[in-house]
Scaffold this active site. Structure first.
Site, PDB file in Angstrom:
ATOM      1  N   LYS A  25       1.438   1.794  -0.650  1.00  0.00           N
ATOM      2  CA  LYS A  25       2.261   2.182  -1.636  1.00  0.00           C
ATOM      3  C   LYS A  25       1.873   4.175  -2.112  1.00  0.00           C
ATOM      4  CE  LYS A  25      -1.474   1.210  -4.757  1.00  0.00           C
ATOM      5  NZ  LYS A  25      -3.182   0.998  -3.733  1.00  0.00           N
ATOM      6  N   ARG A 100      -3.844  -0.273 -13.657  1.00  0.00           N
ATOM      7  CA  ARG A 100      -4.298  -0.830 -12.554  1.00  0.00           C
ATOM      8  C   ARG A 100      -5.425  -2.052 -13.611  1.00  0.00           C
ATOM      9  NH1 ARG A 100      -4.707   3.148  -8.309  1.00  0.00           N
ATOM     10  NH2 ARG A 100      -6.232   3.565  -7.101  1.00  0.00           N
ATOM     11  N   ARG A 143      -7.562   7.026   8.017  1.00  0.00           N
ATOM     12  CA  ARG A 143      -6.533   7.152   6.866  1.00  0.00           C
ATOM     13  C   ARG A 143      -7.428   8.773   6.790  1.00  0.00           C
ATOM     14  NH1 ARG A 143      -4.615   4.591   1.004  1.00  0.00           N
ATOM     15  NH2 ARG A 143      -6.598   5.142   0.322  1.00  0.00           N
ATOM     16  N   ARG A 176     -10.611  11.335   2.788  1.00  0.00           N
ATOM     17  CA  ARG A 176     -10.880  10.733   1.055  1.00  0.00           C
ATOM     18  C   ARG A 176     -12.254  10.256   0.646  1.00  0.00           C
ATOM     19  NH1 ARG A 176      -6.226   7.897  -1.817  1.00  0.00           N
ATOM     20  NH2 ARG A 176      -7.866   7.150  -2.319  1.00  0.00           N
ATOM     21  N   ARG A 187     -13.693  -0.208  -4.176  1.00  0.00           N
ATOM     22  CA  ARG A 187     -11.981  -0.793  -4.504  1.00  0.00           C
ATOM     23  C   ARG A 187     -11.769  -1.813  -4.513  1.00  0.00           C
ATOM     24  NH1 ARG A 187     -10.795   4.179  -1.433  1.00  0.00           N
ATOM     25  NH2 ARG A 187      -8.231   4.178  -1.837  1.00  0.00           N
TER      26      ARG A 187
END
Ligand code: AMP
Length: 237
Positions: A25, A100, A143, A176, A187
Site C-alpha cells: 500500500k 480499517r 521488510r 518494524r 494484523r
C-alpha cells in the site's frame, strides 16, 4: 483536470488504497499521490511519528501498535481530520491504511459530506490490493524501515542502495516493531475481519477497483492506472 492548477473549486479527489499488511500500500500510495499531485496520508506513519516524538497520542497508542491491534477509531479520526483540513489537502489526498473498520469508512463519508456542505465536492475511489498469503508473508519477513523518515524497504522490492542504510538520509534501517511473526498474524486477522464490511460499504457506491497485488510494484502501479475510470483518468494523465 489541470493537475498544476488543482484548487478548491474543482473538488477533492480521495483515493483510498486497501490491502493487508505487506500488500504494498505504501509504495503504491506514494506513486499515486505523485501522479495525482495530492498528499499521501498514511495513518500508520502519523501514529509512528507520534510515538517517535513521544506525544500524548504516541504514548497512548504505542502498546496497541506493538501488539498489532487497531487504534481506537476516535483517536485515528481526530488525527485524520486534523490532517485533511490542512491546506495541501484541498485538491484531494491518497489514504494509506485508512479506513480499517466500516465505522471509519462511515465517519470519513460524514466528514467529506460536511466539506461538501461548504461547497467542496469530493470523489472517492477505492483500490483494493489482493495479495496471496504466501506473497504477504515473504514480503513482511524481509521488510525494514528507516526510523527517521519512515521509508520502507524490502528484500524483494525497493531494496536500499547500501544494504541496511536508508537511501534518503543514510540512517540504519530497523525491522518494524509490529512486523514480528505473532504481531503479523494479529494484523492479518484484523484485516480479514474488517475488509468484507468495508468493501461492502464502498461497493454500494460502485467505486471499488480490485487489483492483483502479487506482481512487481511497477506492474501493480500500471494495473491501477489502467483500471482507473474515465473521469479519473483525466486527473492522472
Ligand atoms: P500500517 O502502517 O498502516 O500497517 O499501520 C500500523 C499500525 O498502526 C496498525 O497495525 C494499527 O495498530 C495502527 N493503525 C494505522 N492505521 C490505523 C487505522 N486507520 N485505524 C486503527 N489503527 C490504525
Amino acid at each position: 483536470m489541470n493537475k498544476d492548477n488543482k484548487d478548491e473549486n474543482e473538488g477533492q479527489v480521495v483515493l483510498i488504497v486497501l490491502g493487508p499488511p505487506g500488500a504494498g500500500k505504501g509504495t503504491q500510495c506514494k506513486m499515486l499521490a505523485g501522479v495525482l499531485r495530492v498528499p499521501h496520508i498514511s495513518t500508520g506513519d502519523i501514529l509512528r511519528d507520534n510515538i517517535c516524538r513521544d506525544t500524548r497520542l504516541g504514548r497512548g497508542v504505542k502498546k496497541i501498535m506493538e501488539d498489532g491491534r487497531l487504534v481506537p477509531d476516535d483517536h485515528v479520526m481526530n488525527m485524520l481530520i486534523e490532517r485533511i483540513e490542512e491546506g495541501d489537502c484541498a485538491g484531494g489526498f491518497v489514504l494509506d491504511g485508512f479506513p480499517r473498520t466500516p465505522e471509519q469508512a462511515a465517519l470519513l463519508d460524514l466528514c467529506l459530506s460536511e466539506q461538501e456542505d461548504k461547497k467542496q465536492s469530493s470523489r472517492q475511489l477505492v483500490v483494493r490490493l489482493v495479495v496471496s498469503q504466501h506473497c504477504l508473508l515473504k514480503r513482511l519477513a524481509g521488510r525494514q524501515i528507516c526510523p527517521v523518515c519512515q521509508t520502507v524497504y524490502g528484500i524483494h522490492q525497493h531494496q536500499p542502495r547500501t544494504p541496511g542504510k536508508c537511501d534518503a538520509d543514510g540512517c540504519s534501517l530497523i525491522a518494524r516493531q509490529d512486523d514480528r511473526e505473532k504481531t503479523i498474524a494479529e494484523r492479518l486477522r484484523n484485516f480479514e475481519e474488517q475488509i468484507s464490511p468495508i468493501i461492502a460499504h464502498y461497493a454500494k457506491h460502485g467505486c471499488v477497483l480490485e487489483i492483483d497485488g502479487d506482481r512487481s510494484a511497477h506492474e501493480v502501479t500500471s494495473g491501477i492506472l489502467r483500471a482507473i475510470p474515465e473521469d479519473w483518468r483525466a486527473a492522472v494523465s
